[in-house]
Design a protein around this motif. Structure first.
Motif, mmCIF file in Angstrom:
data_model
loop_
_atom_site.group_PDB
_atom_site.id
_atom_site.type_symbol
_atom_site.label_atom_id
_atom_site.label_comp_id
_atom_site.label_asym_id
_atom_site.label_seq_id
_atom_site.Cartn_x
_atom_site.Cartn_y
_atom_site.Cartn_z
ATOM 1 N N ALA A 112 45.149 43.426 47.491
ATOM 2 C CA ALA A 112 45.306 42.955 46.114
ATOM 3 C C ALA A 112 45.912 44.091 45.299
ATOM 4 C CB ALA A 112 43.965 42.538 45.522
ATOM 5 N N LYS A 113 47.049 43.840 44.677
ATOM 6 C CA LYS A 113 47.635 44.836 43.777
ATOM 7 C C LYS A 113 46.984 44.651 42.418
ATOM 8 C CE LYS A 113 52.100 46.652 42.311
ATOM 9 N NZ LYS A 113 53.573 46.486 42.424
ATOM 10 N N ILE A 114 46.385 45.714 41.873
ATOM 11 C CA ILE A 114 45.646 45.541 40.607
ATOM 12 C C ILE A 114 46.284 46.284 39.434
ATOM 13 C CG2 ILE A 114 43.431 44.936 41.663
ATOM 14 C CD1 ILE A 114 42.564 47.878 41.067
ATOM 15 N N LYS A 152 47.602 46.932 34.144
ATOM 16 C CA LYS A 152 46.660 46.153 34.944
ATOM 17 C C LYS A 152 47.234 44.782 35.285
ATOM 18 C CE LYS A 152 43.273 49.120 35.074
ATOM 19 N NZ LYS A 152 43.081 49.838 36.349
ATOM 20 N N ARG A 165 46.307 40.902 37.218
ATOM 21 C CA ARG A 165 45.215 40.025 37.640
ATOM 22 C C ARG A 165 45.076 40.115 39.153
ATOM 23 N NH1 ARG A 165 44.534 33.838 35.705
ATOM 24 N NH2 ARG A 165 42.619 33.380 36.885
ATOM 25 N N LYS A 166 43.853 40.325 39.595
ATOM 26 C CA LYS A 166 43.609 40.507 41.026
ATOM 27 C C LYS A 166 43.859 39.215 41.795
ATOM 28 C CE LYS A 166 39.638 42.551 42.179
ATOM 29 N NZ LYS A 166 38.179 42.299 42.213
ATOM 30 N N ASN A 167 44.613 39.325 42.862
ATOM 31 C CA ASN A 167 44.942 38.151 43.670
ATOM 32 C C ASN A 167 44.993 38.572 45.142
ATOM 33 O OD1 ASN A 167 45.868 35.665 44.537
ATOM 34 N ND2 ASN A 167 47.988 36.022 43.881
ATOM 35 N N TRP A 168 43.919 38.331 45.868
ATOM 36 C CA TRP A 168 43.842 38.772 47.267
ATOM 37 C C TRP A 168 44.746 37.928 48.152
ATOM 38 C CZ3 TRP A 168 41.494 43.145 48.699
ATOM 39 C CH2 TRP A 168 40.450 43.659 47.928
ATOM 40 N N LYS A 190 34.936 47.860 42.498
ATOM 41 C CA LYS A 190 36.107 47.090 42.060
ATOM 42 C C LYS A 190 36.134 45.665 42.604
ATOM 43 C CE LYS A 190 38.489 50.510 39.985
ATOM 44 N NZ LYS A 190 39.721 51.192 40.355
ATOM 45 N N SER A 191 35.155 45.334 43.460
ATOM 46 C CA SER A 191 35.174 44.023 44.095
ATOM 47 C C SER A 191 33.786 43.664 44.594
ATOM 48 C CB SER A 191 36.158 44.058 45.276
ATOM 49 O OG SER A 191 36.104 42.846 45.988
ATOM 50 N N GLN A 233 40.815 51.875 47.509
ATOM 51 C CA GLN A 233 41.945 51.804 46.571
ATOM 52 C C GLN A 233 42.933 52.919 46.840
ATOM 53 O OE1 GLN A 233 40.934 51.309 42.434
ATOM 54 N NE2 GLN A 233 42.795 52.309 41.722
ATOM 55 N N LEU A 244 44.195 47.476 46.193
ATOM 56 C CA LEU A 244 42.940 47.401 46.929
ATOM 57 C C LEU A 244 43.243 46.868 48.316
ATOM 58 C CD1 LEU A 244 40.560 45.737 44.284
ATOM 59 C CD2 LEU A 244 40.928 48.182 44.717
#
Ligand code: I3S
Length: 126
Positions: free
Chosen positions: A21-23, A29, A31-34, A82-83, A90, A100
């Protein structure tokens, strides 16, 4: 250095699938997207492919480029906070990109952490 077709590429040190996930991008910043990513570590960079290795190889022939991360001066740390996922670390680059990386399998994530940390420690800091 090895010759891959016409291009001379630094030796691949490790490759495989991880959750990514690029944060942050350039300090901003995101939006986290796995998603699952095919990850290729060489001496001074990591490449992230969105697709399978096979798809990535065929895309490369058409000039499609993966996301490339410069490890010079980069920073790696475990990122428990962070998760909610287990086994997350990270990578932060000099340019302010933050990624991440995660695997449910302990030895896989530990191997990756050590390989990336070793690569970073061998590089000049700037
Ligand atoms: O750190 P967060 O914001 O709890 O991360 C979760 C969210 O990014 C979530 O997406 P939404 O922004 O659509 O709610 C993701 O689906 C989750 O995977 C993120 O949490 P984890 O704990 O899986 O990193």
């Amino acid at each position: 250095l090895t010759d891959v077709g016409k291009v001379t590429e630094p030796m691949v040190e490790k490759e495989g699938y991880l959750q990514k996930a690029k944060i942050a991008d350039g300090g901003k910043k995101l939006r986290k997207n796995w998603s699952t990513s095919w990850i290729v570590l060489s001496s001074r960079k990591i490449e992230f492919y969105k697709e399978s290795k096979q798809q990535a190889l065929s895309n490369m022939k058409t000039g499609h480029k993966p996301e490339s991360v410069d490890l010079c001066g980069a920073y790696i740390e475990w990122a428990k906070e962070k998760s909610s996922r287990k086994n997350v670390f990270q990578i932060t680059t000099v340019s302010g990109n933050e990624f991440l990386l995660q695997s449910d399998i302990d030895f896989i994530i530990l191997d990756w952490f050590n390989a990336i940390k070793n690569a970073i420690d061998r590089l000049p800091k700037d």
